[in-house]
Design an enzyme around this catalytic site. Structure first.
Site, PDB file in Angstrom:
ATOM      1  N   LYS A 146       0.870  -1.178   0.000  1.00  0.00           N
ATOM      2  CA  LYS A 146       0.000   0.000   0.000  1.00  0.00           C
ATOM      3  C   LYS A 146       0.908   1.231   0.000  1.00  0.00           C
ATOM      4  O   LYS A 146       1.961   1.233   0.667  1.00  0.00           O
ATOM      5  CB  LYS A 146      -0.859  -0.052   1.266  1.00  0.00           C
ATOM      6  N   SER A 149      -9.566   1.273   2.970  1.00  0.00           N
ATOM      7  CA  SER A 149      -8.740   2.080   2.107  1.00  0.00           C
ATOM      8  C   SER A 149      -7.643   1.298   1.381  1.00  0.00           C
ATOM      9  O   SER A 149      -7.026   1.835   0.457  1.00  0.00           O
ATOM     10  CB  SER A 149      -8.084   3.196   2.928  1.00  0.00           C
ATOM     11  N   SER A 157      -9.704  -1.061   7.195  1.00  0.00           N
ATOM     12  CA  SER A 157      -9.150  -0.916   5.842  1.00  0.00           C
ATOM     13  C   SER A 157      -8.426  -2.116   5.266  1.00  0.00           C
ATOM     14  O   SER A 157      -8.051  -2.090   4.092  1.00  0.00           O
ATOM     15  CB  SER A 157      -8.213   0.286   5.796  1.00  0.00           C
TER      16      SER A 157
HETATM   17  N1  GLN Z   1     -13.113   3.463   6.576  1.00  0.00           N
HETATM   18  C1  GLN Z   1     -12.521   3.963   7.774  1.00  0.00           C
HETATM   19  C2  GLN Z   1     -12.154   5.406   7.602  1.00  0.00           C
HETATM   20  O1  GLN Z   1     -12.483   5.944   6.620  1.00  0.00           O
HETATM   21  C3  GLN Z   1     -11.317   3.130   8.142  1.00  0.00           C
HETATM   22  C4  GLN Z   1     -10.132   3.449   7.320  1.00  0.00           C
HETATM   23  C5  GLN Z   1      -8.912   2.655   7.692  1.00  0.00           C
HETATM   24  O2  GLN Z   1      -8.992   1.626   8.358  1.00  0.00           O
HETATM   25  N2  GLN Z   1      -7.770   3.198   7.328  1.00  0.00           N
HETATM   26  O3  GLN Z   1     -11.550   6.012   8.422  1.00  0.00           O
END
Ligand code: GLN
Length: 489
Positions: free
Chosen positions: A80, A155, A179
């Site tokens: 990532k 994400s 994410s």
């Molecule tokens: N979807 C969650 C957010 O938008 C979690 C994102 C993540 O785990 N980085 O913050």
């Protein structure tokens, strides 16, 4: 032999060991797969194919000399784009980091490299890991290989799509509120959010430091255990890194779940879409059939997980993202004085969701509101941790769906941040409590034919039990996780 691009890392390791294949052949196959699909799927922000091939040759040379760095020497990996990589552009999905070339490697990258894994490139993501669909990337959209009209989740959506499409057997993601587990669920992959402090955060571009954890996205449970073992362990460069020994994960993964007590959350029964519910009900029955005892547990504070998370995470992000000022890293929009320069750089460099979070967080931390918002959220965090601790008196693991829905259409939730935030309703509490969670493929939803993931939650440092259960479930289900043959790819 199966196509190289569909083989698991463990299968590839055996093939390398038996000299049936070389790392160059594996890497060439993965690069070719990437060449064929990248334009349609948009998984990578930066590919390092040449470097991967050079590293593959070096791995082959080490193997012939009997000096393999590890069992997985020569099996490529993708990262990532928030893991900093020495000499390789790193953006965290943000325009504000355009042109930033880090001078050092994140610990996850350094340890993967020490095990001999060639780097295929850096994957697309929601900007600074804020999002659940990868649509918040400052650069491009990523498509779900199961249905290219749909999001891969987020994400870590680029990593998930790359693994699901056979462009890499495994990839690193990060999980602050879901994410890794949510994209794993939407792309029919295994995704692990380890215990907080299990993997070093050194060199991970911070979103919410008390919640962020790195973890693997893979097509099999055993591969997830193997990749996690490569990078886990104490690191003096991360002050929150746990000092305890990490127990073996791969060794003994086939120990079964006979006699395990698995909690089913009273408040979640009936939660999720019809399709998700049907598949998870079947999954619970399968766990029981495999010898586990299902026990009803109550986690009343879980309903406050999303609101608490959306105070704690933005508060931490508003502080972490203060460092992007146009002076130190990446992009700069020139202006007459430094205040204007910083303000223009931030206005143009950050996307809408990131700005929303910075404003929410700054507000929650401001004098006069701190106790009402941030302070209260911290108390809810304690309640969630206590509810889980109480549940673990009765059970070894807790089972839930990973995501309340299957993959949604691109654009479907972009105008409705709250709908997007609810994607993580089952995963967020695990980060707030610092526990471990895995999403394992559970099959396809009967209503829309899309993948559904089962989440298993374990108490801190009980990864071995979590992996054993996920492995037993995966083996019994026998579900092929590759979307090969489906119309979309
Ligand atoms: N979807 C969650 C957010 O938008 C979690 C994102 C993540 O785990 N980085 O913050």
């Amino acid at each position: 032999m199966t196509d190289l691009h569909w083989m698991s890392a463990l299968e590839l390791a055996d093939a390398l060991d038996a000299k049936d294949v070389s790392s160059r052949e594996i890497t060439e196959a993965l690069v070719a797969r990437g060449d064929a699909l990248e334009e349609r799927l948009g998984t990578f922000l930066h590919r390092t194919s040449e470097r991967a091939l050079e590293e593959a040759d070096a791995a082959d040379a080490r193997r012939s000399a009997g000096e393999a760095k590890s069992r997985f020497d020569g099996i490529p990996v993708a990262y990532k784009d928030l893991f900093v990589t020495k000499g390789v552009p790193t953006t965290s999905g943000s325009k504000i980091l355009k042109g930033f070339v880090p001078p050092y490697d994140a610990t996850v990258v350094a340890r993967s490299d020490a095990a001999g894994l060639p780097m295929l490139g850096k994957t697309n993501m929601d900007e600074f890991a804020m999002g659940s669909s990868t649509e918040n990337s400052g650069y491009q959209k990523t498509r779900n290989p199961w249905d290219t009209e749909r999001v891969p989740g987020g994400s870590s959506g680029g990593s998930a799509a790359a693994v699901a499409a056979g462009m890499t057997p495994w990839a690193w993601g990060t999980d602050t509120g879901g994410s890794i587990r949510q994209p794993a669920s939407l792309c029919s992959l295994v995704g692990v959010k380890p215990t907080y402090g299990y993997v070093s955060r050194y060199g991970m571009i911070a979103f919410a430091s008390s919640l962020d954890q790195a973890g693997p996205l893979t097509r099999t449970v055993a591969d997830a255990a193997a990749l996690l073992e490569i990078a886990a362990g104490h690191d003096a460069m991360d002050s929150t890194s746990i000092r305890d020994e990490r127990p073996a994960l791969l060794d003994g993964i086939d120990g079964g779940i006979e006699g395990l007590r698995i909690g089913v959350v009273k408040e979640f029964v009936g939660g999720g879409s019809d399709g998700v519910r049907a598949v998870t009900d079947e999954a619970y029955a399968r766990l029981e059939k495999l010898g586990a005892t299902l026990v009803e547990v109550s986690l009343p504070s879980f309903q406050h997980g999303i609101p608490a998370y959306y105070l704690v995470a933005p508060a931490e992000c508003s502080s972490n993202l203060a460092r992007f000022d146009g002076v130190r890293y990446g992009a700069r929009v020139e202006a007459d004085d430094i205040i204007k320069m910083t303000s223009r750089t931030r206005s143009e460099g950050f996307g809408a969701e990131v700005k929303r979070r910075i404003m929410l967080g700054t507000y929650a931390l401001s004098a006069g509101y701190y106790d009402a918002y941030y302070g209260k959220a911290q108390k809810v965090r304690t309640l969630i941790t206590q509810d889980l601790a109480k549940a673990y008196e009765k059970v070894d693991l807790i089972a839930t769906p990973s995501s309340p829905t299957t993959a949604f259409k691109i654009g479907e939730r972009t105008d409705d941040p709250l709908a997007m935030y609810l994607s993580d309703i089952f995963t967020v509490p695990v980060n707030l409590a610092g526990n471990a969670g895995i999403s394992v493929p559970a099959g396809l939803a009967p209503d829309d034919g899309l993948p559904v993931g089962l989440q298993l939650i374990a108490k801190s440092l009980d990864e071995p039990t979590m992996f054993k259960a996920a492995y037993a479930f995966e083996q019994d289900l026998g579900f092929a996780t590759s979307p090969e043959g489906r119309a979309s790819i």
